[in-house]
Write a protein that holds these residues in place. Structure first.
Motif, PDB file in Angstrom:
ATOM      1  N   GLU A   1      14.258 -23.900   9.153  1.00 15.27           N
ATOM      2  CA  GLU A   1      13.634 -24.692  10.219  1.00 15.27           C
ATOM      3  C   GLU A   1      14.667 -25.576  10.916  1.00 15.27           C
ATOM      4  O   GLU A   1      14.677 -25.690  12.148  1.00 15.27           O
ATOM      5  CB  GLU A   1      12.512 -25.553   9.636  1.00 15.27           C
ATOM      6  N   ARG A   2      15.534 -26.199  10.141  1.00 13.36           N
ATOM      7  CA  ARG A   2      16.565 -27.059  10.747  1.00 13.36           C
ATOM      8  C   ARG A   2      17.569 -26.233  11.545  1.00 13.36           C
ATOM      9  O   ARG A   2      18.089 -26.681  12.567  1.00 13.36           O
ATOM     10  CB  ARG A   2      17.278 -27.876   9.668  1.00 13.36           C
ATOM     11  N   MET A   3      17.824 -25.008  11.080  1.00 10.80           N
ATOM     12  CA  MET A   3      18.748 -24.132  11.804  1.00 10.80           C
ATOM     13  C   MET A   3      18.202 -23.798  13.185  1.00 10.80           C
ATOM     14  O   MET A   3      18.927 -23.764  14.174  1.00 10.80           O
ATOM     15  CB  MET A   3      18.984 -22.850  10.999  1.00 10.80           C
ATOM     16  N   PHE A   4      16.879 -23.560  13.279  1.00 12.91           N
ATOM     17  CA  PHE A   4      16.274 -23.239  14.565  1.00 12.91           C
ATOM     18  C   PHE A   4      16.305 -24.428  15.527  1.00 12.91           C
ATOM     19  O   PHE A   4      16.212 -24.250  16.735  1.00 12.91           O
ATOM     20  CB  PHE A   4      14.833 -22.754  14.377  1.00 12.91           C
ATOM     21  N   ASP A   5      16.419 -25.625  14.982  1.00  8.61           N
ATOM     22  CA  ASP A   5      16.525 -26.802  15.853  1.00  8.61           C
ATOM     23  C   ASP A   5      17.814 -26.777  16.672  1.00  8.61           C
ATOM     24  O   ASP A   5      17.902 -27.397  17.728  1.00  8.61           O
ATOM     25  CB  ASP A   5      16.479 -28.092  15.019  1.00  8.61           C
ATOM     26  N   TRP A   6      18.814 -26.059  16.158  1.00  9.08           N
ATOM     27  CA  TRP A   6      20.078 -25.968  16.890  1.00  9.08           C
ATOM     28  C   TRP A   6      20.034 -24.921  18.002  1.00  9.08           C
ATOM     29  O   TRP A   6      20.913 -24.886  18.856  1.00  9.08           O
ATOM     30  CB  TRP A   6      21.230 -25.592  15.927  1.00  9.08           C
ATOM     31  N   VAL A   7      19.048 -24.034  17.973  1.00  6.63           N
ATOM     32  CA  VAL A   7      18.981 -22.931  18.935  1.00  6.63           C
ATOM     33  C   VAL A   7      18.291 -23.409  20.212  1.00  6.63           C
ATOM     34  O   VAL A   7      17.159 -23.913  20.153  1.00  6.63           O
ATOM     35  CB  VAL A   7      18.203 -21.731  18.343  1.00  6.63           C
ATOM     36  N   PRO A   8      18.934 -23.288  21.384  1.00  5.96           N
ATOM     37  CA  PRO A   8      18.292 -23.723  22.634  1.00  5.96           C
ATOM     38  C   PRO A   8      17.202 -22.738  23.058  1.00  5.96           C
ATOM     39  O   PRO A   8      17.156 -21.600  22.604  1.00  5.96           O
ATOM     40  CB  PRO A   8      19.443 -23.717  23.636  1.00  5.96           C
ATOM     41  N   GLY A   9      16.301 -23.200  23.927  1.00  4.35           N
ATOM     42  CA  GLY A   9      15.304 -22.311  24.506  1.00  4.35           C
ATOM     43  C   GLY A   9      13.959 -22.320  23.830  1.00  4.35           C
ATOM     44  O   GLY A   9      13.084 -21.529  24.192  1.00  4.35           O
ATOM     45  N   GLY A  10      13.786 -23.189  22.821  1.00  2.00           N
ATOM     46  CA  GLY A  10      12.478 -23.288  22.180  1.00  2.00           C
ATOM     47  C   GLY A  10      12.062 -22.002  21.479  1.00  2.00           C
ATOM     48  O   GLY A  10      12.876 -21.308  20.866  1.00  2.00           O
ATOM     49  N   GLU A  11      10.779 -21.687  21.605  1.00  3.69           N
ATOM     50  CA  GLU A  11      10.204 -20.524  20.915  1.00  3.69           C
ATOM     51  C   GLU A  11      10.899 -19.227  21.295  1.00  3.69           C
ATOM     52  O   GLU A  11      11.253 -18.413  20.437  1.00  3.69           O
ATOM     53  CB  GLU A  11       8.717 -20.465  21.253  1.00  3.69           C
TER      54      GLU A  11
END
Length: 441
Positions: A315-325
């Motif tokens: 979950e924290r890793m996805f926080d680094w990914v731009p563009g949301g869902e």
């Protein structure tokens, strides 16, 4: 990060290391899970394991796996593919690129009837590759068509990929089968359009079959062949899929009907022998045991990874990914594509997908749409060099003049066409969701 989260990362790294040094998949999954789970929690973490294993072996839906495998192996070993290639080759032989179109059609039919990638590619390679080369087809184009055609069974139902994805995503098998119908046939259509366009642009590259060769079968003989050779497997597939999608039978019941139908079909063709039945039973046992061994090992891995806090790490890793869902979804699909260069679909399905799934459930992503996107991306793992299994299967039966580099080059355009199919489903989710919605799944 906490010590347990570092152990979760170490568990994934260790899993890939064991795979790279040649340890079998199921053993790699189980060993890394037991070792790192024990380091993090001791034996108490695995008290839940017996109930999880019991859940796998008593899962009613999973009973469909050996039955569909039996159906596929029975049709494959009955030499169905040889007759299909001959009949469909005559149907499309008058077109420029007609042999290529015939190969894709055979891939669709064999994919729906058997779903066995290796058997389809080996058969197509043995029966059509020398003929294609003799007629002047470029080596890269001929090998690419065969490899791409053989992988269609991974997305066209009934498919083991879709059955396992349904279980992982918490959707019914019938819903996943219905959702995959249009994308799978659309991908085959994209292949056919591309072949016909190339044939029109470069007429000498894919010449039609000479008229005198096509005249060996009269129209009446050809029609009879279509009815007796193409009709039964198509009817069997429609009966199996129609009963599932129409809600008449559960997947396991339909799979049993398909297995019995394949047995009757082969018996009526006069090819059923004790030796054939023995070979089919052994192959079914080996394939089914492999799948269930991995399924059980994946339960250990999932239990250890969640216990070590791996879900929060993802979950924290996805926080680094731009563009949301959508950015997160593109990131996951790209990661799966890259993993496909080195791993098989079942490893990616049961290791990579469950790591990301809680995030997408929380975001409210349509699981059916997600499953079809994942299925299409997993299909590319059969074509991507250096470890795409389709490439290895074809190389094993290709003539000596066909090099590994020829096969790699031939696969690349079809990987691009698969990306086109993924992009269409990504931009227009209704391609995957309208049929399940229309029939009320």
């Amino acid at each position: 990060m906490s010590p347990n989260e570092w152990l979760a990362i170490g568990m994934i790294v260790a899993f890939f290391v064991l795979l790279l040094i040649g340890i079998p998949v199921a053993i790699s999954i189980a060993v890394t899970a037991f070792v790192f789970g024990y380091l993090g929690f001791g034996p108490v973490l695995f008290n839940l394991l017996p109930s999880r294993i019991y859940g796998v072996v008593t899962n009613y839906t999973f009973m469909a796996i050996p039955l569909f495998v039996f159906m596929g192996v029975m049709l494959e070993k009955s030499k169905l593919a040889e007759e299909l290639i001959d009949v469909i080759g005559h149907l499309f032989g008058g077109l420029s690129g007609g042999m290529g179109v015939a190969i894709i059609f055979v891939g669709v039919l064999l994919g729906a009837a058997t779903g066995i990638v290796g058997a389809t590619i080996v058969t197509l390679g043995l029966l059509t590759l020398p003929t294609l080369l003799r007629r002047g087809y470029p080596k890269t184009l001929a090998t690419g068509m065969i490899c791409a055609s053989g992988t269609l069974g991974q997305i066209i139902p009934p498919s083991l990929v879709l059955i396992l994805l349904a279980e992982i995503l918490g959707e019914s098998v019938g819903t996943m089968f219905a959702a995959a119908m249009v994308p799978g046939l659309a991908l085959a259509g994209i292949y056919i359009v591309a072949i016909l366009v190339v044939a029109q642009l470069y007429p000498g590259m894919m010449p039609p079959i000479p008229a005198e060769e096509r005249a060996e079968l009269s129209k009446r003989q050809l029609l009879y062949k279509v009815m007796t050779v193409v009709g039964p497997p198509v009817g069997l597939v429609f009966a199996v899929l129609g009963s599932i999608i129409g809600g008449i039978a559960a997947p396991t019941e339909a799979a049993a009907m398909g297995a019995l139908g394949a047995l009757v079909f082969v018996a009526c063709s006069g090819r059923l022998t004790i030796s054939l039945l023995s070979d089919v039973a052994k192959a079914t046992l080996v394939i089914s045991a492999m799948v269930f061994f991995i399924l059980i090992s994946a339960q250990v891995f999932g239990l250890a990874f969640r216990g070590l806090g791996g879900e929060h790490l993802v979950e924290r890793m996805f926080d680094w990914v731009p563009g949301g869902e959508f950015g997160a979804l593109l990131f996951m699909l790209l990661l799966m594509f890259v993993l496909g260069f080195f791993l098989e679909w079942i490893e990616i399905s049961y290791i990579a997908l469950p790591l990301f799934l809680p995030f997408f459930i929380q975001m409210g992503v349509d699981m059916v749409w997600l499953g079809i996107l994942v299925g299409l991306v997993l299909q590319t793992s059969f074509l991507t060099p250096p470890f795409g299994w389709s490439l290895f299967f074809l190389k094993g039966v290709a003539p000596k003049e066909v090099t590994t580099l020829d096969i790699y080059k031939g696969a690349l355009p079809f990987i691009g066409l698969q990306f086109l199919a993924v992009a269409l489903v990504f931009m227009f989710p209704s391609i995957a969701t309208w049929l399940p919605d229309a029939i009320g799944w």
